[in-house]
Scaffold this motif. Structure first.
Motif, PDB file in Angstrom:
ATOM      1  N   ALA A  17      -7.365  -6.490  16.175  1.00  0.00           N
ATOM      2  CA  ALA A  17      -7.885  -5.146  16.398  1.00  0.00           C
ATOM      3  C   ALA A  17      -6.910  -4.286  17.173  1.00  0.00           C
ATOM      4  O   ALA A  17      -6.910  -3.063  17.032  1.00  0.00           O
ATOM      5  N   THR A  18      -6.075  -4.930  18.024  1.00  0.00           N
ATOM      6  CA  THR A  18      -5.177  -4.140  18.867  1.00  0.00           C
ATOM      7  C   THR A  18      -3.759  -4.079  18.334  1.00  0.00           C
ATOM      8  O   THR A  18      -2.953  -3.314  18.827  1.00  0.00           O
ATOM      9  N   ARG A  19      -3.426  -4.899  17.340  1.00  0.00           N
ATOM     10  CA  ARG A  19      -2.068  -4.893  16.824  1.00  0.00           C
ATOM     11  C   ARG A  19      -1.845  -3.654  15.974  1.00  0.00           C
ATOM     12  O   ARG A  19      -2.620  -3.374  15.060  1.00  0.00           O
ATOM     13  N   PRO A  20      -0.793  -2.884  16.200  1.00  0.00           N
ATOM     14  CA  PRO A  20      -0.539  -1.703  15.381  1.00  0.00           C
ATOM     15  C   PRO A  20      -0.103  -2.091  13.984  1.00  0.00           C
ATOM     16  O   PRO A  20       0.563  -3.104  13.785  1.00  0.00           O
ATOM     17  N   THR A  21      -0.483  -1.317  13.010  1.00  0.00           N
ATOM     18  CA  THR A  21      -0.074  -1.557  11.636  1.00  0.00           C
ATOM     19  C   THR A  21       0.855  -0.459  11.185  1.00  0.00           C
ATOM     20  O   THR A  21       0.749   0.680  11.617  1.00  0.00           O
ATOM     21  N   GLY A  22       1.752  -0.810  10.287  1.00  0.00           N
ATOM     22  CA  GLY A  22       2.687   0.169   9.761  1.00  0.00           C
ATOM     23  C   GLY A  22       3.760   0.566  10.746  1.00  0.00           C
ATOM     24  O   GLY A  22       4.375   1.622  10.585  1.00  0.00           O
ATOM     25  N   VAL A  74      20.315   0.663   4.316  1.00  0.00           N
ATOM     26  CA  VAL A  74      19.619  -0.508   3.754  1.00  0.00           C
ATOM     27  C   VAL A  74      18.617  -1.059   4.757  1.00  0.00           C
ATOM     28  O   VAL A  74      17.466  -1.358   4.421  1.00  0.00           O
ATOM     29  N   ASN A  75      19.039  -1.189   6.008  1.00  0.00           N
ATOM     30  CA  ASN A  75      18.137  -1.704   7.043  1.00  0.00           C
ATOM     31  C   ASN A  75      16.928  -0.796   7.245  1.00  0.00           C
ATOM     32  O   ASN A  75      15.809  -1.275   7.449  1.00  0.00           O
ATOM     33  N   ALA A  80      11.210   0.157   6.622  1.00  0.00           N
ATOM     34  CA  ALA A  80      10.120   1.028   6.186  1.00  0.00           C
ATOM     35  C   ALA A  80       9.232   0.320   5.162  1.00  0.00           C
ATOM     36  O   ALA A  80       8.003   0.439   5.202  1.00  0.00           O
ATOM     37  N   GLY A  81       9.851  -0.433   4.243  1.00  0.00           N
ATOM     38  CA  GLY A  81       9.067  -1.178   3.258  1.00  0.00           C
ATOM     39  C   GLY A  81       8.222  -2.256   3.896  1.00  0.00           C
ATOM     40  O   GLY A  81       7.056  -2.462   3.519  1.00  0.00           O
ATOM     41  N   ARG A  82       8.784  -2.936   4.893  1.00  0.00           N
ATOM     42  CA  ARG A  82       8.024  -3.968   5.597  1.00  0.00           C
ATOM     43  C   ARG A  82       6.833  -3.355   6.337  1.00  0.00           C
ATOM     44  O   ARG A  82       5.741  -3.923   6.363  1.00  0.00           O
ATOM     45  N   GLY A  96       5.204   7.377   4.495  1.00  0.00           N
ATOM     46  CA  GLY A  96       6.448   6.626   4.352  1.00  0.00           C
ATOM     47  C   GLY A  96       7.193   6.976   3.075  1.00  0.00           C
ATOM     48  O   GLY A  96       8.419   7.122   3.077  1.00  0.00           O
ATOM     49  N   LYS A  97       6.465   7.129   1.982  1.00  0.00           N
ATOM     50  CA  LYS A  97       7.103   7.476   0.709  1.00  0.00           C
ATOM     51  C   LYS A  97       7.697   8.883   0.755  1.00  0.00           C
ATOM     52  O   LYS A  97       8.810   9.112   0.259  1.00  0.00           O
ATOM     53  N   LEU A  98       6.963   9.820   1.335  1.00  0.00           N
ATOM     54  CA  LEU A  98       7.472  11.192   1.426  1.00  0.00           C
ATOM     55  C   LEU A  98       8.717  11.267   2.306  1.00  0.00           C
ATOM     56  O   LEU A  98       9.662  12.006   2.004  1.00  0.00           O
TER      57      LEU A  98
END
Length: 203
Positions: A17-22, A74-75, A80-82, A96-98
Motif C-alpha cells: 500500500a505504501t510502495r510507490p508505483t511507476g 538507452v538507460n 521509463a519502460g520498467r 510516460g508515452k507522451l
C-alpha cells in the motif's frame, strides 16, 4: 482472551500500500549523461582554443559525448519502460508515452534548428557553440517537463540548472563554454546520481 494476530501477517499488504508505483530510477541515466559531459565536453575544453592543453583528434570529443548521450538515452528508455510496467494507473502510462514522444520531437526540432541556422548564417564555427549549448537547453527543458509531470523535484531542479548554465555558456564562446558545461553540467549530473538513490530510499 484471544492472542493478537502476528504483525508479520499484515506486512505484505502494508508494504504494497505504501510502495510507490511507476517510479523512475534515473541513476544510470544521470551517470551516463554525466560521463558524457565530463569526457566529451572536457576533451573539447582541453583540446580547443588558441593554446590547447592537449592535442586530441577533432573527432574524439564528439565521439565521447555521443557515446555517453546514447548510453544515457538507452538507460532512460529502459528505466521509463520498467516504471510503466510497475503501475496500473492508465494516466501514468499515458504520461510516460507522451514524454517519450516529446523527446523525439524536441531532438528532431533541435537538429532542424541548428542545421537551418548554420545554412542561413555565414558563420562556419557557429555549430561548435550551438550544438552543446542548444542540446543542454533542450534537455533541460525536457527535464523540467518530466519533473513537473512526475512531481520529481530532483529531476526538475536538474533541468532548471542545465537550462540556465547552457544558455549562460553562450556568453563566453569556445572553449570557455565547454569548461562551464564540463564542470557545472557534469558535476550536476554526478550530484543528481547521488541524490537519486536517497530520493528513492525515502519514497
Amino acid at each position: 482472551m484471544s492472542a493478537p494476530a502476528p504483525a508479520a501477517s499484515f506486512a505484505p499488504e502494508t508494504v504494497a500500500a505504501t510502495r510507490p508505483t511507476g517510479e523512475v530510477d534515473s541513476r544510470a541515466t544521470y551517470l551516463s549523461f554525466g560521463l558524457a559531459y565530463l569526457l566529451g565536453h572536457g576533451a573539447a575544453a582541453l583540446s580547443q582554443g588558441a593554446t590547447p592543453l592537449l592535442d586530441l583528434p577533432d573527432w574524439l570529443p564528439m565521439t565521447l559525448l555521443g557515446t555517453g548521450l546514447a548510453a544515457g538515452t538507452v538507460n532512460a528508455t529502459v528505466a521509463a519502460g520498467r516504471a510503466q510496467r510497475t503501475t496500473t494507473d492508465p494516466g501514468a502510462v499515458l504520461t510516460g508515452k507522451l514524454l517519450g514522444v516529446a523527446w523525439v520531437v524536441a531532438l528532431a526540432a533541435l537538429f532542424l534548428a541548428v542545421t537551418g541556422l548554420t545554412n542561413t548564417v555565414d558563420a562556419p564555427d557557429i555549430q561548435a557553440a550551438l550544438w552543446p549549448t542548444a542540446s543542454g537547453l533542450v534537455v533541460g527543458l525536457l527535464y523540467l517537463a518530466e519533473g513537473t509531470a512526475r512531481r520529481n523535484l530532483l529531476h526538475y531542479g536538474l533541468g532548471a540548472w542545465l537550462t540556465l548554465i547552457s544558455t549562460t555558456a553562450l556568453f563566453v564562446g569556445t572553449p570557455a563554454l565547454f569548461w562551464i558545461l564540463t564542470v557545472a553540467g557534469g558535476g550536476a549530473y554526478a550530484l543528481a546520481a547521488l541524490l537519486e538513490g536517497r530520493r528513492l530510499g525515502t519514497r
